[in-house]
Design a protein around this motif. Structure first.
Motif, PDB file in Angstrom:
ATOM      1  N   GLY A   5       0.819  -1.210   0.000  1.00 27.05           N
ATOM      2  CA  GLY A   5       0.000   0.000   0.000  1.00 27.05           C
ATOM      3  C   GLY A   5       0.853   1.260   0.000  1.00 27.05           C
ATOM      4  O   GLY A   5       2.092   1.216  -0.047  1.00 27.05           O
ATOM      5  N   PHE A   6       0.174   2.376   0.068  1.00 25.35           N
ATOM      6  CA  PHE A   6       0.770   3.725   0.015  1.00 25.35           C
ATOM      7  C   PHE A   6       0.978   4.245   1.424  1.00 25.35           C
ATOM      8  O   PHE A   6       0.034   4.169   2.219  1.00 25.35           O
ATOM      9  CB  PHE A   6      -0.189   4.632  -0.753  1.00 25.35           C
ATOM     10  N   LEU A  71      -2.859  -4.581  -1.304  1.00 26.77           N
ATOM     11  CA  LEU A  71      -3.524  -3.886  -0.194  1.00 26.77           C
ATOM     12  C   LEU A  71      -3.709  -2.416  -0.537  1.00 26.77           C
ATOM     13  O   LEU A  71      -2.735  -1.735  -0.911  1.00 26.77           O
ATOM     14  CB  LEU A  71      -2.708  -4.016   1.097  1.00 26.77           C
ATOM     15  N   SER A  72      -4.927  -1.953  -0.426  1.00 30.13           N
ATOM     16  CA  SER A  72      -5.263  -0.545  -0.580  1.00 30.13           C
ATOM     17  C   SER A  72      -4.771  -0.001  -1.927  1.00 30.13           C
ATOM     18  O   SER A  72      -5.288  -0.425  -2.959  1.00 30.13           O
ATOM     19  CB  SER A  72      -4.740   0.256   0.605  1.00 30.13           C
ATOM     20  N   MET A  73      -3.740   0.853  -1.983  1.00 31.30           N
ATOM     21  CA  MET A  73      -3.248   1.270  -3.298  1.00 31.30           C
ATOM     22  C   MET A  73      -2.816   0.043  -4.102  1.00 31.30           C
ATOM     23  O   MET A  73      -2.992   0.003  -5.331  1.00 31.30           O
ATOM     24  CB  MET A  73      -2.075   2.246  -3.159  1.00 31.30           C
ATOM     25  N   TYR A  76      -5.782  -1.052  -5.875  1.00 33.29           N
ATOM     26  CA  TYR A  76      -6.085  -0.242  -7.075  1.00 33.29           C
ATOM     27  C   TYR A  76      -5.219  -0.738  -8.245  1.00 33.29           C
ATOM     28  O   TYR A  76      -5.672  -0.810  -9.395  1.00 33.29           O
ATOM     29  CB  TYR A  76      -5.790   1.253  -6.875  1.00 33.29           C
ATOM     30  N   ARG A  98     -10.583  -0.314  -2.138  1.00 33.05           N
ATOM     31  CA  ARG A  98     -11.873   0.086  -2.692  1.00 33.05           C
ATOM     32  C   ARG A  98     -11.782   0.013  -4.205  1.00 33.05           C
ATOM     33  O   ARG A  98     -10.686  -0.023  -4.766  1.00 33.05           O
ATOM     34  CB  ARG A  98     -12.259   1.497  -2.234  1.00 33.05           C
ATOM     35  N   ARG A 110      -5.490  14.986  -2.529  1.00 32.45           N
ATOM     36  CA  ARG A 110      -4.267  14.222  -2.828  1.00 32.45           C
ATOM     37  C   ARG A 110      -3.236  15.094  -3.556  1.00 32.45           C
ATOM     38  O   ARG A 110      -2.041  14.995  -3.302  1.00 32.45           O
ATOM     39  CB  ARG A 110      -4.600  13.025  -3.720  1.00 32.45           C
ATOM     40  N   MET A 129      -1.379   9.858   8.414  1.00 33.94           N
ATOM     41  CA  MET A 129      -1.910   8.519   8.118  1.00 33.94           C
ATOM     42  C   MET A 129      -1.851   7.546   9.290  1.00 33.94           C
ATOM     43  O   MET A 129      -2.761   6.723   9.452  1.00 33.94           O
ATOM     44  CB  MET A 129      -1.159   7.901   6.929  1.00 33.94           C
ATOM     45  N   MET A 168      -3.020   8.163  -7.860  1.00 36.84           N
ATOM     46  CA  MET A 168      -4.270   7.716  -7.228  1.00 36.84           C
ATOM     47  C   MET A 168      -5.395   8.709  -7.492  1.00 36.84           C
ATOM     48  O   MET A 168      -6.555   8.319  -7.656  1.00 36.84           O
ATOM     49  CB  MET A 168      -4.059   7.530  -5.717  1.00 36.84           C
ATOM     50  N   ILE A 195     -10.392   3.373   6.849  1.00 37.87           N
ATOM     51  CA  ILE A 195     -10.080   3.961   5.540  1.00 37.87           C
ATOM     52  C   ILE A 195     -10.924   3.279   4.455  1.00 37.87           C
ATOM     53  O   ILE A 195     -11.551   3.937   3.618  1.00 37.87           O
ATOM     54  CB  ILE A 195      -8.567   3.834   5.239  1.00 37.87           C
ATOM     55  N   HIS A 221      -6.743  -1.050   8.894  1.00 36.34           N
ATOM     56  CA  HIS A 221      -6.421  -0.996   7.460  1.00 36.34           C
ATOM     57  C   HIS A 221      -5.210  -1.865   7.123  1.00 36.34           C
ATOM     58  O   HIS A 221      -5.057  -2.312   5.997  1.00 36.34           O
ATOM     59  CB  HIS A 221      -6.148   0.470   7.104  1.00 36.34           C
TER      60      HIS A 221
HETATM   61  C1  MLT Z   1      -3.116   2.856   1.149  1.00 29.67           C
HETATM   62  O1  MLT Z   1      -3.105   2.270   2.239  1.00 29.67           O
HETATM   63  O2  MLT Z   1      -2.543   2.398   0.143  1.00 29.67           O
HETATM   64  C2  MLT Z   1      -3.833   4.175   1.080  1.00 29.67           C
HETATM   65  O3  MLT Z   1      -4.658   4.326   2.197  1.00 29.67           O
HETATM   66  C3  MLT Z   1      -4.590   4.278  -0.191  1.00 29.67           C
HETATM   67  C4  MLT Z   1      -5.325   5.578  -0.322  1.00 29.67           C
HETATM   68  O4  MLT Z   1      -4.837   6.616   0.156  1.00 29.67           O
HETATM   69  O5  MLT Z   1      -6.386   5.580  -0.973  1.00 29.67           O
END
Ligand code: MLT
Length: 242
Positions: A5-6, A71-73, A76, A98, A110, A129, A168, A195, A221
Motif C-alpha cells: 500500500g501507500f 492492499l489498498s493502493m 487499485y 476500494r 491528494r 496517516m 491515485m 479507511i 487498514h
Molecule cells: C493505502 O493504504 O494504500 C492508502 O490508504 C490508499 C489511499 O490513500 O487511498
C-alpha cells in the motif's frame, strides 16, 4: 505476488512472505518510487504500476498465471493489472481497498498532499496517516508495528509519494467492471478499518461473481501486518482452492 500500500514497501508483507514461501514462490516488489526501487517522478498512474508488475513477471520468466494480492493502493493496482493482464491472473486477492475512484474533493486533497510532501518532507504523510492505518488495539498493544511503518514512511522519497498520490487522484472507477471479474477473488478487510470499511468491501464482494469475503478481527487498514496469522490462513485456504 504481493503489492504493498501507500506509502509503504514490500516489508509490510513480511508475515505473509515467511509463512507462504515454504509452499509458493512469493514475489513482493517495492513499487516504483518506494523502498529500494528507483524514484517515481511527476505522476505514476495505477496502470503504470501494473505494467511494472507485468514487466517484473516477464523479467523473472514467469508466464503461467499468478495470484496477485494488493492492499489498498496495491488493490487499485491489482484492478488495473486485471484490466490489462487478466490472462496472467490465477486469482485476485484484494485487501483493505476500494474499487471506486476519488470524489473530486478527495482527488484535490491528494494533489495538495503531493505538493506539501515535496515542500515539507515525508513525515507529514506519516503524521496524518498513522492514526488511521491501525485498529485501536494495534495502536495500543503493538507499538513496534506502528513505529516500523512510521520509519518506512519517513524514509520514503517525497518524490515517490507525490507521484503515487497524483496517480491515485486520477485512477479509474472499477465499480461497474466488477461483474466482469471472472477469476477467483478473495476480499480481506480488518474489522476496524476506517479507511476502507468492512461494509464497503462486503458490497464489492457481492458484485464480483466468484468472490469470497473475509473479515479479520482486531485489525484495521493494515490487517496483514496486524493479524498475520488470520490473514495467512485466509490466503493459504484461498490459494489451495484455486
Ligand atoms: C493505502 O493504504 O494504500 C492508502 O490508504 C490508499 C489511499 O490513500 O487511498
Amino acid at each position: 505476488m504481493f503489492v504493498h500500500g501507500f506509502p509503504l514497501d514490500h516489508s509490510m508483507w513480511n508475515g505473509q512472505i515467511e509463512r507462504l514461501s515454504d509452499r509458493y514462490r512469493v514475489i513482493a516488489p517495492d513499487l516504483r518510487g518506494f523502498g529500494r526501487s528507483g524514484t517515481g517522478e511527476g505522476i505514476v498512474t495505477m496502470a503504470q504500476f501494473a505494467d511494472d508488475l507485468a514487466a517484473l513477471l516477464d523479467f523473472l520468466g514467469i508466464d503461467e498465471p499468478a495470484a496477485l494480492c494488493g492492499l489498498s493502493m496495491g488493490g487499485y493496482i491489482a484492478l488495473e493489472f486485471w484490466r490489462w493482464y487478466a490472462e496472467r491472473l490465477q486469482g485476485l486477492i484484494l485487501c483493505d481497498t476500494r474499487t471506486a475512484n476519488d470524489a473530486p474533493e478527495t482527488a484535490a486533497g491528494r494533489l495538495a498532499v503531493a505538493e506539501k510532501v515535496l515542500r515539507e518532507g515525508s513525515h507529514i504523510v506519516a503524521d496524518t496517516m498513522i492514526p488511521r492505518l491501525f485498529s485501536a488495539d494495534t495502536l495500543q498493544n503493538q507499538p513496534h508495528l506502528v513505529e516500523n511503518i512510521r520509519q518506512i514512511i519517513i524514509s520514503t522519497d517525497p518524490r515517490g509519494i507525490a507521484a503515487a498520490a497524483r496517480g491515485m487522484a486520477r485512477r479509474a472507477d472499477f465499480t461497474a467492471e466488477l461483474p466482469r471479474i471472472r477469476c477467483p477473488t478473495l476480499l480481506i478487510v480488518g474489522e476496524s478499518d476506517v479507511i476502507t470499511p468492512a461494509a464497503d468491501m462486503q458490497e464489492i464482494a457481492k458484485s464480483v461473481p466468484n468472490a469470497e469475503f473475509k473479515i479479520i478481527p482486531q485489525a484495521g487498514h493494515m490487517a496483514p501486518l496486524e493479524q498475520p496469522e488470520a490473514v495467512n490462513a485466509a490466503i493459504a485456504g484461498f490459494l489451495r482452492r484455486i
